[in-house]
Design an enzyme around this catalytic site. Structure first.
Site, short mmCIF file in Angstrom:
data_model
loop_
_atom_site.label_atom_id
_atom_site.label_comp_id
_atom_site.label_asym_id
_atom_site.label_seq_id
_atom_site.Cartn_x
_atom_site.Cartn_y
_atom_site.Cartn_z
N TRP A 137 0.80 -1.14 0.00
CA TRP A 137 -0.05 0.01 0.08
C TRP A 137 0.79 1.28 0.06
O TRP A 137 0.51 2.21 -0.56
CB TRP A 137 -0.76 -0.01 1.23
CG TRP A 137 -2.05 -1.30 1.05
CD1 TRP A 137 -1.96 -2.35 1.88
CD2 TRP A 137 -2.81 -1.45 0.00
NE1 TRP A 137 -2.89 -3.17 1.53
CE2 TRP A 137 -3.50 -2.75 0.34
CE3 TRP A 137 -3.28 -0.85 -1.14
CZ2 TRP A 137 -4.36 -3.25 -0.35
CZ3 TRP A 137 -4.23 -1.26 -1.84
CH2 TRP A 137 -4.84 -2.77 -1.56
N ASP A 209 -1.32 7.02 5.79
CA ASP A 209 -2.52 5.97 5.64
C ASP A 209 -2.82 5.16 6.80
O ASP A 209 -1.97 4.44 6.98
CB ASP A 209 -2.10 5.20 4.41
CG ASP A 209 -3.16 4.16 4.09
OD1 ASP A 209 -4.12 4.05 4.75
OD2 ASP A 209 -3.07 3.59 2.96
N LYS A 233 -12.15 -1.44 8.62
CA LYS A 233 -11.46 -2.48 9.23
C LYS A 233 -11.99 -2.30 10.87
O LYS A 233 -12.53 -3.17 11.40
CB LYS A 233 -10.01 -1.82 9.38
CG LYS A 233 -9.41 -1.76 8.14
CD LYS A 233 -9.23 -2.95 7.07
CE LYS A 233 -8.59 -2.56 5.65
NZ LYS A 233 -8.53 -3.63 4.77
#
Length: 417
Positions: A137, A209, A233
């Site tokens: 990511w 992030d 999440k």
């Protein structure tokens, strides 16, 4: 017959099955599974019938209904049962408004009250007064940044297969960099920043992030210029996004910035108490990592211990050809199934995502299953290496024998140990 509860429970899926043990190529092995068989006597086939009265199941520590599975998927992830039930009860007619939240205008007073309450709750949790590539990511973020500026990578963990994170102090930071971007937790490779250091240049912004670990532990938000998260999440279902941006940075978007990403239109200054959540997450992760580390290599976690993620636990099996069997058997578990332990398609192996909503009981059940799976596979290999051929057949059937690997392992362990 002496055996453990977990092994009996596997056998007793069909308690009326009659099982026979026979020795094949080596009809009189001197020792099987540590038992001396060299007395010279001939051994006849053994028939064993098991009854469910022999099983004593330990009390369940499950914190959710037995008709629910333990979902170890990384995204979308498991949600708290009480939250789901409340959403279910309020979906049709929200607070007497006569309509569902999915039918409301985003400008209407009903929906505004929902979003304002959500922002207020988030304020109670979070305390607000160049790219670093640590995984897939972080790498994607760097590539996206190239559309808006000229970023440079000052460190990449790609050569180490993204299993470590560097110390901030050792980074060769560009003193003229406008920002330093990090991915706080990498879901695919399972590495996580345990603390956040400010860049060497006080004018360089720290951008993060936090999609997969926001609200999993306390964070000093004042260190960051901007935090963004696709929060499906720990915070909510798929589609929920959160951006925390320093006030003085709002209104400085480039002309090419899409309106939906211009934070002067969408601002959320946030101001908590996540210490207990962090304690629970540490406990869950430690139980799972300990099971992996104490398996004598049957399970392996490739991530360096200081940066192991509390949210995503990747691991491999000693023999990769057992992974499909592991996944299949986990989904068959009695009482509550375990689903989605498979690793990301780009790296393979296994991965257990244990976000905030995953109860301790789910992790305990996974660990118990892992230990049983390892024990059965190792006993089975030990028996087969001694030349034992073990077959079973359903009671009352005259159609011959059928191989059952689970029964092989259970009976050798139970009857010869």
């Amino acid at each position: 017959m002496t055996t453990t509860t977990s092994l009996n429970s596997l056998l007793l899926r069909n308690p009326n099955r009659s099982t026979t043990i026979r020795f094949g190529k080596n009809p009189n092995p001197s020792r099987v599974n540590g038992v001396n068989l060299s007395s010279g006597r001939r051994y006849k086939p053994i028939s064993i019938t098991c009854s469910t009265t022999q099983v004593e199941c330990p009390p369940s520590s499950a914190a959710q209904s037995l008709d629910r599975v333990f979902n170890f998927a990384a995204d979308p992830a498991t949600l708290p049962e009480n939250v789901l039930k409340r959403a279910q009860s309020e979906l049709y007619n929200w607070h007497g408004s006569g309509m569902s939240v999915m039918e409301m205008s985003h400008r209407g007073k009903e929906f505004l009250s929902i979003i304002q309450k959500a922002e207020s709750d988030l304020k109670a949790l979070l305390d607000i007064p160049t790219d670093l590539v640590t995984g897939s990511w972080g790498d994607k973020a760097f590539k996206e940044a190239q559309n808006f500026c000229k970023p440079s990578v000052i460190w990449s963990g790609k050569s180490k297969k993204y299993t470590k994170i560097p110390s901030f102090d050792g980074l060769d930071q560009n003193p003229d960099a406008k920002y330093l971007h990090i991915c706080a937790n990498e879901t695919i490779h399972g590495v996580e920043f345990k603390n956040y250091r400010t860049p060497k240049n006080k004018d360089t912004l720290l951008i993060a992030d936090m999609s997969s670990n926001l609200c999993s532990k306390p964070v000093d938000v004042s260190k960051f210029g901007l935090i963004y998260a696709g929060a499906q999440k720990n915070v909510g279902p798929s589609g929920v996004t959160i951006v925390i941006v320093r006030k003085d940075l709002v209104g400085n978007a480039q002309e090419i910035t899409p309106v939906m990403l211009d934070y002067k239109i969408h601002t959320t200054p946030l101001l908590g108490g996540l210490k207990e959540v962090k304690k629970k997450n540490i406990k869950k992760a430690q139980i799972l990592y300990d099971a992996i580390d104490e398996s004598n290599g049957f399970y392996r976690c490739p991530v360096e211990k200081p940066v192991r993620s509390l949210m995503n636990v990747p691991f491999t099996l000693e023999k990769s050809d057992l992974e499909a069997e592991f996944i299949k058997e986990a989904a068959k578990e009695k009482n509550q199934k375990m689903i989605q332990p498979k690793g990301h398609i780009s790296v393979g192996g296994m991965r257990a995502s244990i976000y905030n909503a995953m109860p301790l009981a789910g992790v305990e059940k996974l660990v118990a299953f892992m230990k049983d799976f390892q024990r059965l596979e190792q006993v089975k290999m030990s028996a087969w290496s001694q030349g034992a051929v073990i077959r079973d057949r359903p009671s009352g059937s005259g159609s011959g024998y059928r191989t059952s690997q689970k029964t092989v392992a259970i009976l050798v362990l139970s009857c010869l140990a």
